[in-house]
Design an enzyme around this catalytic site. Structure first.
Site, PDB file in Angstrom:
ATOM      1  CG  ASP A 287      41.716  58.053  35.901  1.00 56.26           C
ATOM      2  OD1 ASP A 287      41.131  57.298  36.697  1.00 56.26           O
ATOM      3  OD2 ASP A 287      41.678  57.931  34.670  1.00 56.26           O
TER       4      ASP A 287
ATOM      5  CD  GLN B  14      38.875  52.882  31.295  1.00 57.19           C
ATOM      6  OE1 GLN B  14      38.335  53.776  31.918  1.00 57.19           O
ATOM      7  NE2 GLN B  14      39.307  51.783  31.876  1.00 57.19           N
TER       8      GLN B  14
ATOM      9  CE  LYS C  99      36.370  53.923  35.175  1.00 56.98           C
ATOM     10  NZ  LYS C  99      37.715  54.001  34.600  1.00 56.98           N
TER      11      LYS C  99
HETATM   12  N1  GUN Z   1      42.304  51.305  33.028  1.00 60.04           N
HETATM   13  C1  GUN Z   1      42.315  50.433  34.059  1.00 60.04           C
HETATM   14  N2  GUN Z   1      42.065  51.072  35.212  1.00 60.04           N
HETATM   15  C2  GUN Z   1      41.904  52.369  34.900  1.00 60.04           C
HETATM   16  C3  GUN Z   1      41.587  53.520  35.671  1.00 60.04           C
HETATM   17  O1  GUN Z   1      41.441  53.504  36.895  1.00 60.04           O
HETATM   18  N3  GUN Z   1      41.482  54.679  34.977  1.00 60.04           N
HETATM   19  C4  GUN Z   1      41.662  54.745  33.644  1.00 60.04           C
HETATM   20  N4  GUN Z   1      41.548  55.938  33.060  1.00 60.04           N
HETATM   21  N5  GUN Z   1      41.930  53.699  32.902  1.00 60.04           N
HETATM   22  C5  GUN Z   1      42.042  52.520  33.538  1.00 60.04           C
END
Ligand code: GUN
Length: 284
Positions: free
Chosen positions: A120, A97, A53
Site C-alpha cells: 500500500d 484494508q 483485490k
Molecule cells: N481503504 C480505502 N482505500 C484503501 C487502500 O488503498 N488501501 C487500504 N489498505 N485500505 C483502503
C-alpha cells in the site's frame, strides 16, 4: 469535448504486464509472488474491495490470500498475524484494508508491516522514501494516476498541477509524484481560500476530496486534464466522482470517468507493487 481517459483499458495493460512478470518470477523462483490481504470486520465497501483485490491477484498469476477476521479481533491479535506474515518468506505483499474497526489503531497496524512488504506504501518509511525521491513502495492510487497521465501523453514538466485533498493515502503522495515529474504543484484542501480560483490555474487537476460532483465547469481551465479520484454516491445513489463529469467534460482536454477511471488502476498498481516487492526481496 474532452478525451475520455479509459482507466479500464489501461489497467488491463498494467495487469497483463504484471501477469508476464509474475509468470517469469514463478518460473525462476519456483514459487508465485504472494499477496496477503487482511480484512477486519464487515464494512460493506471493504468487503467488496478486498474480494476484488484477491480476485485480481489470482487472475494475474499472483498467489492472493484473503484473511477475514471478525470485527471483535483485538489489536494484539492483528499485530500477531502481521508479525507472522512479515516473517513468512513466501509472502511478498501485505495489505490491511482500512478503515479498521475501533478500538484498533490504524497507525499502530500500518507501522507494524515490514516496509519491504508494504504494498500500500502507507508505512512512514515508504512515505519518507517517496518524499526524498529514493524509491520505495508508492501508494497505489497516486501511482495509478501517474500511469493514466503517462498513457494520455500529458506533459507534466513545467505544468501547473493542483491536487485537491491532502490525505496520506492520495493527496500527499500524489503531490510528491507530480513534483518528481517536474510539475509545479499546489495542494488545496477544504480550508483553501477561493478553491475555485486555485483549481482554475491547473493544467492538471487531481480531485481527491470525497465530495460528490464538487468540481464544476467554471473551476476548470479550458484544455486542462482532469483526474477524478472520488468515489461517491449522488442524490439518487448512483456512483459518481468529485468532479461534475457532464459539466466538466465540455471544457477539459481529457477527463477520467467514474467508474472506469482511477478505480481500476488502484488494483492494477497494487499488483504491480506486489511484483516490485517480490523482485526486490528476491534481490532485484
Ligand atoms: N481503504 C480505502 N482505500 C484503501 C487502500 O488503498 N488501501 C487500504 N489498505 N485500505 C483502503
Amino acid at each position: 469535448m474532452a478525451q475520455i481517459i479509459d482507466g479500464k483499458a489501461i489497467a488491463k495493460k498494467v495487469r497483463d504486464e504484471v501477469a508476464t512478470a509474475a509468470a517469469r518470477f514463478t518460473a525462476e523462483r519456483g514459487r508465485q509472488p504472494g499477496l496477503e490481504v487482511v480484512l477486519v470486520g464487515e464494512d460493506p465497501a471493504s468487503v467488496v474491495y478486498t474480494r476484488n483485490k484477491e480476485k485480481a491477484a489470482l487472475e494475474s498469476g499472483v498467489r492472493g490470500k484473503l484473511h477475514k477476521l471478525p470485527a471483535s479481533t483485538s489489536e494484539a491479535e492483528l499485530l500477531a498475524l502481521i508479525d507472522r506474515l512479515n516473517r513468512d518468506d513466501t509472502v511478498d505483499g501485505i495489505l490491511v484494508q482500512l478503515p479498521l474497526p475501533k478500538p484498533i489503531r490504524d497507525q499502530a497496524v500500518l507501522d507494524a508491516i515490514d516496509p519491504r512488504k508494504d504494498v500500500d506504501g502507507f508505512h512512514p518509511t515508504n512515505a519518507g522514501l517517496l518524499a526524498v525521491g529514493r524509491g520505495g513502495l508508492v501508494p497505489c492510487t497516486p501511482s495509478g494516476v501517474m500511469r493514466l497521465l503517462a498513457e494520455n501523453g500529458t506533459k507534466l514538466e513545467g505544468a501547473r498541477a493542483v491536487v485537491v485533498g491532502r490525505s496520506n493515502i492520495v493527496g500527499k503522495p500524489m503531490a510528491q509524484l507530480l513534483l518528481a515529474a517536474n510539475a509545479t504543484v499546489t495542494i488545496a484542501h477544504s480550508k483553501t481560500r477561493d478553491l475555485a480560483a486555485v483549481c482554475r490555474e491547473a493544467d492538471v487537476l487531481v480531485a481527491a476530496v470525497g465530495r460528490a460532483k464538487m468540481i464544476k465547469r467554471d473551476w476548470v481551465k479550458a484544455g486542462a486534464v482532469v483526474i477524478d479520484v472520488g468515489m461517491n454516491r449522488d442524490e439518487v445513489g448512483k456512483l459518481c466522482g468529485d468532479v461534475d463529469y457532464a459539466d466538466v467534460f465540455e471544457v477539459a482536454e481529457a477527463i477520467t470517468p467514474v467508474p472506469g477511471g482511477v478505480g481500476p488502476m488502484t488494483i492494477a498498481c497494487l499488483l504491480e507493487n506486489t511484483m516490485k516487492a517480490a523482485a526486490a526481496r528476491a534481490g532485484g
